[in-house]
Design an enzyme around this catalytic site. Structure first.
Site, mmCIF file in Angstrom:
data_model
loop_
_atom_site.group_PDB
_atom_site.id
_atom_site.type_symbol
_atom_site.label_atom_id
_atom_site.label_comp_id
_atom_site.label_asym_id
_atom_site.label_seq_id
_atom_site.Cartn_x
_atom_site.Cartn_y
_atom_site.Cartn_z
ATOM 1 N N TYR A 119 -10.768 8.210 -10.591
ATOM 2 C CA TYR A 119 -10.650 7.392 -9.875
ATOM 3 C C TYR A 119 -10.120 6.856 -10.879
ATOM 4 C CZ TYR A 119 -9.367 3.150 -7.642
ATOM 5 O OH TYR A 119 -8.354 2.194 -6.904
ATOM 6 N N LYS A 172 -5.913 6.107 -12.842
ATOM 7 C CA LYS A 172 -5.051 5.314 -13.053
ATOM 8 C C LYS A 172 -4.783 3.998 -14.024
ATOM 9 C CE LYS A 172 -5.601 3.762 -8.408
ATOM 10 N NZ LYS A 172 -3.950 3.818 -7.514
HETATM 11 N N1 NAD Z 1 -9.267 -2.358 -2.091
HETATM 12 C C1 NAD Z 1 -9.147 -2.698 -3.234
HETATM 13 O O1 NAD Z 1 -10.744 -3.574 -3.182
HETATM 14 C C2 NAD Z 1 -8.454 -1.953 -5.009
HETATM 15 C C3 NAD Z 1 -9.040 -2.138 -5.905
HETATM 16 C C4 NAD Z 1 -8.128 -2.435 -7.193
HETATM 17 C C5 NAD Z 1 -6.680 -1.225 -6.521
HETATM 18 N N2 NAD Z 1 -6.311 -0.893 -5.256
HETATM 19 C C6 NAD Z 1 -5.698 -0.143 -5.088
HETATM 20 O O2 NAD Z 1 -4.534 -0.187 -4.112
HETATM 21 C C7 NAD Z 1 -4.276 0.428 -3.036
HETATM 22 C C8 NAD Z 1 -4.707 -0.094 -2.138
HETATM 23 O O3 NAD Z 1 -5.578 0.249 -1.850
HETATM 24 P P1 NAD Z 1 -6.596 0.044 0.048
HETATM 25 O O4 NAD Z 1 -7.487 -0.588 -0.564
HETATM 26 O O5 NAD Z 1 -5.491 -0.194 0.439
HETATM 27 O O6 NAD Z 1 -6.840 1.981 0.264
HETATM 28 P P2 NAD Z 1 -6.260 2.336 1.323
HETATM 29 O O7 NAD Z 1 -7.816 3.165 1.499
HETATM 30 O O8 NAD Z 1 -7.397 1.694 2.635
HETATM 31 O O9 NAD Z 1 -5.502 3.163 1.998
HETATM 32 C C9 NAD Z 1 -5.288 4.169 1.489
HETATM 33 C C10 NAD Z 1 -4.125 4.305 2.130
HETATM 34 O O10 NAD Z 1 -3.220 6.125 1.236
HETATM 35 C C11 NAD Z 1 -2.582 6.750 2.478
HETATM 36 N N3 NAD Z 1 -2.669 8.060 1.689
HETATM 37 C C12 NAD Z 1 -3.567 8.882 1.087
HETATM 38 N N4 NAD Z 1 -3.489 10.506 0.650
HETATM 39 C C13 NAD Z 1 -2.384 9.682 1.016
HETATM 40 C C14 NAD Z 1 -1.070 10.633 0.602
HETATM 41 N N5 NAD Z 1 -1.245 11.990 0.379
HETATM 42 N N6 NAD Z 1 0.038 10.309 0.920
HETATM 43 C C15 NAD Z 1 0.240 9.562 2.233
HETATM 44 N N7 NAD Z 1 -0.598 8.398 1.802
HETATM 45 C C16 NAD Z 1 -1.758 8.597 1.913
HETATM 46 C C17 NAD Z 1 -4.237 7.009 3.791
HETATM 47 O O11 NAD Z 1 -3.484 6.974 4.456
HETATM 48 C C18 NAD Z 1 -3.923 5.886 3.255
HETATM 49 O O12 NAD Z 1 -3.589 4.804 4.981
HETATM 50 C C19 NAD Z 1 -4.644 2.162 -4.276
HETATM 51 O O13 NAD Z 1 -3.877 2.204 -5.016
HETATM 52 C C20 NAD Z 1 -6.080 1.276 -4.513
HETATM 53 O O14 NAD Z 1 -6.230 2.092 -5.463
HETATM 54 C C21 NAD Z 1 -8.295 -1.064 -4.154
#
Ligand code: NAD
Length: 269
Positions: free
Chosen positions: A181, A185
């Site tokens: 991860y 990133k």
């Molecule tokens: N939630 C956190 O704490 C956090 C912190 C830092 C960064 N982020 C970043 O924010 C973004 C969203 O995070 P989140 O927590 O909402 O994640 P999440 O897991 O809730 O949602 C991710 C979504 O991506 C979709 N997905 C996965 N593989 C896919 C593919 N091949 N094609 C299309 N869609 C696909 C999944 O179906 C899901 O709906 C990510 O990039 C994550 O790295 C999140």
């Protein structure tokens, strides 16, 4: 308000059905954008249908697409073009992280971290945004305008501090926050810079780097994490919406190749 007005702008959000993607879709629609919510689920699936029903808005369509599959993205782009018009914006939000309850080898020591897990995470988190930029960004470049936001993480700017997971090792688990991860990133940050210069001055490309969002994390984790977090709390799911709207709007018209950090102060010391 007009500075942040997105009236008529067609914006694709990948991973739209997830925790933060849902937030971005609603915030962008509220500022006048026409949003294409893209995710893996079949349109007829309960997950997609419930999500669309809950959204209760006219300014949004759901489109199935897999960010690792260029042909599916081309199909999605054609569908979006027909239903909403030419794409102006892309939020590269879809990503995989290894959940805390993943199989033991996924969260084990670096030395035995499985190559297939590395490939799977890199495929979605880095190759996926690259393909989305080719397909959607390519259309923006041909139209001569657009904005791309690549969603990064503090764990892609700095190493995850393994000591905050010590409580898990103390209770007998061999837990380490895995490498893929973070590496994916980090790569995204320079995909941003590469494309910002490649497509300047017409298509702007920026990274939005986030810290962790409240999602019922266990108290031992929170104790270690929040001791390092100047804001002393996890982010609320809606606290990144303003930045996404900003980066899509003319308020950010001189901003490209940047990394906007909204991290509760995590990287300040
Ligand atoms: N939630 C956190 O704490 C956090 C912190 C830092 C960064 N982020 C970043 O924010 C973004 C969203 O995070 P989140 O927590 O909402 O994640 P999440 O897991 O809730 O949602 C991710 C979504 O991506 C979709 N997905 C996965 N593989 C896919 C593919 N091949 N094609 C299309 N869609 C696909 C999944 O179906 C899901 O709906 C990510 O990039 C994550 O790295 C999140």
């Amino acid at each position: 308000m007009s500075l942040f007005d997105l009236q008529g702008r067609v914006i694709v959000v990948t991973g739209a059905l997830g925790q933060l993607g849902t937030q971005y879709c609603h915030a962008l629609v509220a500022h006048g954008a026409k949003v294409a919510a893209l995710d893996l689920a079949e349109p007829a699936s309960a997950r997609a249908r419930d999500w669309v029903a809950a959204a209760k808005t006219q300014g949004l369509i759901y489109v199935q697409g897999n960010v690792t599959d260029r042909a599916s993205l081309e199909r999605a782009a054609d569908e979006i073009g027909e239903k909403l018009g030419p794409v102006f914006g892309l939020v590269n939000n879809a990503a995989l992280d290894s959940p805390p309850n993943a199989p033991i080898e996924e969260n084990g020591p670096f030395e035995t971290y499985p190559e297939q897990s590395w490939n799977r995470v890199l495929d979605v988190n880095l190759t996926g945004p690259m393909l989305c930029c080719q397909v959607f960004g390519g259309r923006m470049a041909r139209a001569g305008k657009g904005s791309i936001v690549n969603i990064g993480s503090i764990y892609g700017q700095l190493s995850p501090p393994q000591d905050i997971y010590e409580y898990r090792r103390q209770r007998g688990e061999t837990f380490f926050k895995p490498v893929a991860y973070s590496a994916s990133k980090s790569g995204l940050t320079n995909l941003t810079r590469y494309l910002a210069t490649y497509w300047a001055p017409h298509v702007r490309v920026n990274t939005l780097t986030l810290a962790g969002v409240a999602a019922g994390q266990e108290s031992e984790f929170l104790k270690g994490y929040l001791a390092r977090m100047p804001m002393r709390r996890m982010a609320e799911p809606d606290e990144y919406n303003g930045a996404v709207v900003f980066l899509m709007s003319d308020a950010a018209r001189y901003m490209t190749g940047s990394n906007l950090l909204i991290d509760g102060g995590w990287s300040a010391w």
